[in-house]
Design a protein around this motif. Sequence first.
Motif, short mmCIF file in Angstrom:
data_model
loop_
_atom_site.label_atom_id
_atom_site.label_comp_id
_atom_site.label_asym_id
_atom_site.label_seq_id
_atom_site.Cartn_x
_atom_site.Cartn_y
_atom_site.Cartn_z
N ASP A 213 -27.13 11.24 40.61
CA ASP A 213 -26.22 12.20 40.88
C ASP A 213 -24.94 12.23 40.11
O ASP A 213 -23.99 11.85 40.41
N LEU A 214 -25.08 12.66 38.78
CA LEU A 214 -23.58 12.53 37.88
C LEU A 214 -22.82 13.24 38.32
O LEU A 214 -21.57 12.66 38.14
N ARG A 215 -22.97 14.57 38.98
CA ARG A 215 -21.59 15.31 39.36
C ARG A 215 -21.22 15.20 40.63
O ARG A 215 -20.42 16.28 41.23
N GLU A 216 -21.51 14.16 41.35
CA GLU A 216 -21.13 13.85 42.53
C GLU A 216 -21.37 15.17 43.73
O GLU A 216 -20.42 15.59 44.47
N SER A 217 -22.45 15.62 43.69
CA SER A 217 -22.83 16.73 44.70
C SER A 217 -23.68 16.23 45.75
O SER A 217 -23.78 16.82 46.74
N GLY A 218 -23.94 14.92 45.67
CA GLY A 218 -24.54 14.28 46.91
C GLY A 218 -24.61 12.65 46.77
O GLY A 218 -23.36 12.24 47.25
N LYS A 219 -25.46 11.71 46.47
CA LYS A 219 -25.41 10.56 46.60
C LYS A 219 -24.18 9.90 45.97
O LYS A 219 -23.79 8.74 46.55
N ARG A 220 -23.81 10.41 44.83
CA ARG A 220 -22.63 9.68 44.19
C ARG A 220 -21.49 9.52 45.12
O ARG A 220 -20.41 8.57 44.80
N ARG A 221 -21.48 10.27 46.19
CA ARG A 221 -20.03 10.23 46.95
C ARG A 221 -19.99 8.88 47.68
O ARG A 221 -19.07 8.45 48.29
N ILE A 222 -20.96 8.19 47.65
CA ILE A 222 -21.14 6.79 48.38
C ILE A 222 -20.20 6.02 47.78
O ILE A 222 -19.54 5.06 48.24
N LEU A 223 -19.82 6.16 46.35
CA LEU A 223 -19.01 5.31 45.43
C LEU A 223 -17.53 5.55 45.86
O LEU A 223 -16.68 5.02 45.37
N ASN A 224 -17.38 6.64 46.69
CA ASN A 224 -15.91 6.93 47.36
C ASN A 224 -15.58 5.89 48.51
O ASN A 224 -14.56 6.25 49.07
N LEU A 225 -16.56 4.88 48.91
CA LEU A 225 -16.24 4.05 49.90
C LEU A 225 -14.84 3.34 49.68
O LEU A 225 -14.70 2.99 48.58
N GLY A 226 -13.96 3.66 50.89
CA GLY A 226 -12.51 3.13 50.60
C GLY A 226 -11.57 4.04 50.08
O GLY A 226 -10.42 3.86 50.33
N HIS A 227 -12.24 5.07 49.37
CA HIS A 227 -11.16 5.88 48.53
C HIS A 227 -10.51 7.08 49.39
O HIS A 227 -9.73 7.45 48.87
N THR A 228 -11.30 7.42 50.64
CA THR A 228 -10.54 8.40 51.36
C THR A 228 -9.11 8.12 51.66
O THR A 228 -8.16 9.00 51.57
N VAL A 229 -8.95 6.86 52.38
CA VAL A 229 -7.81 6.61 52.57
C VAL A 229 -7.16 5.64 51.51
O VAL A 229 -5.88 6.15 51.04
N GLY A 230 -7.81 5.27 50.51
CA GLY A 230 -7.00 4.79 49.49
C GLY A 230 -6.31 5.63 48.62
O GLY A 230 -5.22 5.62 47.99
N HIS A 231 -6.85 6.74 48.25
CA HIS A 231 -6.07 7.86 47.48
C HIS A 231 -4.78 8.45 48.28
O HIS A 231 -3.88 8.70 47.62
N ALA A 232 -4.83 8.34 49.42
CA ALA A 232 -3.86 9.00 50.38
C ALA A 232 -2.72 7.81 50.19
O ALA A 232 -1.53 8.16 49.94
#
Length: 334
Positions: A213-232
């Motif tokens: 999933d190169l363009r983060e339309s699905g599974k690649r989003r799992i790499l955002n683990l911790g980033h929802t709060v992290g970016h804030a």
Amino acid sequence: MEGIVFEKLNSLGALLEPLNPFKVAVLTNTTVRDIWLEEVLDSISEYEVHPIIIPDGEKYKDLETARYVWEKLIKIGFTRKSLLIGLGGGVITDIAGFVASTYMRGTLLGLIPTTLLAQVDAAIGGKTGINFHGKNMIGTFYLPNFVLIDIMTLSTLPMVEVLNGLAEVVKYAILDREVYEILTRISSPQEAIKSEELIRKSVEVKVRVVEEDLRESGKRRILNLGHTVGHAIEKLSGYKIKHGFAVSVGLVVASKLGERLYGFDSGKVYELLKKFGLPINLPFEPSKVLEAMKLDKKAWYGKIVFIIPVKIGEVVIEEVPESLVLEVLREVRE
């Protein structure tokens, strides 16, 4: 994903041969210039090479810096068959990728990540970006022609940069049991940056996901683990808190949500973070963090989506009620 090689810096010339670039520009910052630039230039001395130096720091990852680099490329007669090399940490690899993807609609691109964070994350997977009213709000997906990883470059890192990258490695440990097992055997940050096995396996996890999933339309989003709060947290700090430190706290929040929703053992994450001296407490008021999360680009359709661990090696992508998010944020704030 082809083009990722674990070699010494002096092997760079061999990577350029099949590309046959018209000209080469090496983008780096003032810190990396003084440590590694000479060795890089020596390895590609047969080419016409132009160093481009920018100041060190996240605050320079902006449109003005991109404009500065574009103008430098125009002045040296850079073409689509020329090669831009990003030599440095995540800020450099992000800017280099963004500039290469937009200059003449795309030039040759090579990345030489010199920090742990860049080697296991920022330089892998084709994401580029600059900060604009938020983290990486302007960017592209653009795969480099090569990524050269020399773990010896990590030997000069200050401890704060080692820890900055280790948070992303802990993320991979939650996503992948093999990385988790390796990391539990490592006793110190100094040992971690000497482990090519750990870095290779972390890279493999990201590559495996990105290839699906190169363009983060699905599974690649799992790499955002911790980033929802992290970016804030990063945004609220004015980017004074380093990415990895912010993600570390984000991993605690995600783990706590996993514990509430799926019985995940958050103690395993706490154990790793504490072992390496990474932060585990929220540095801002929970209500402010919640509001910042709503404005993040990861909040699809204005809703807060979390990557939540179910067990080591398994996560789910899920919208979480604001009331539960706020409850966990308050718990982590204490």
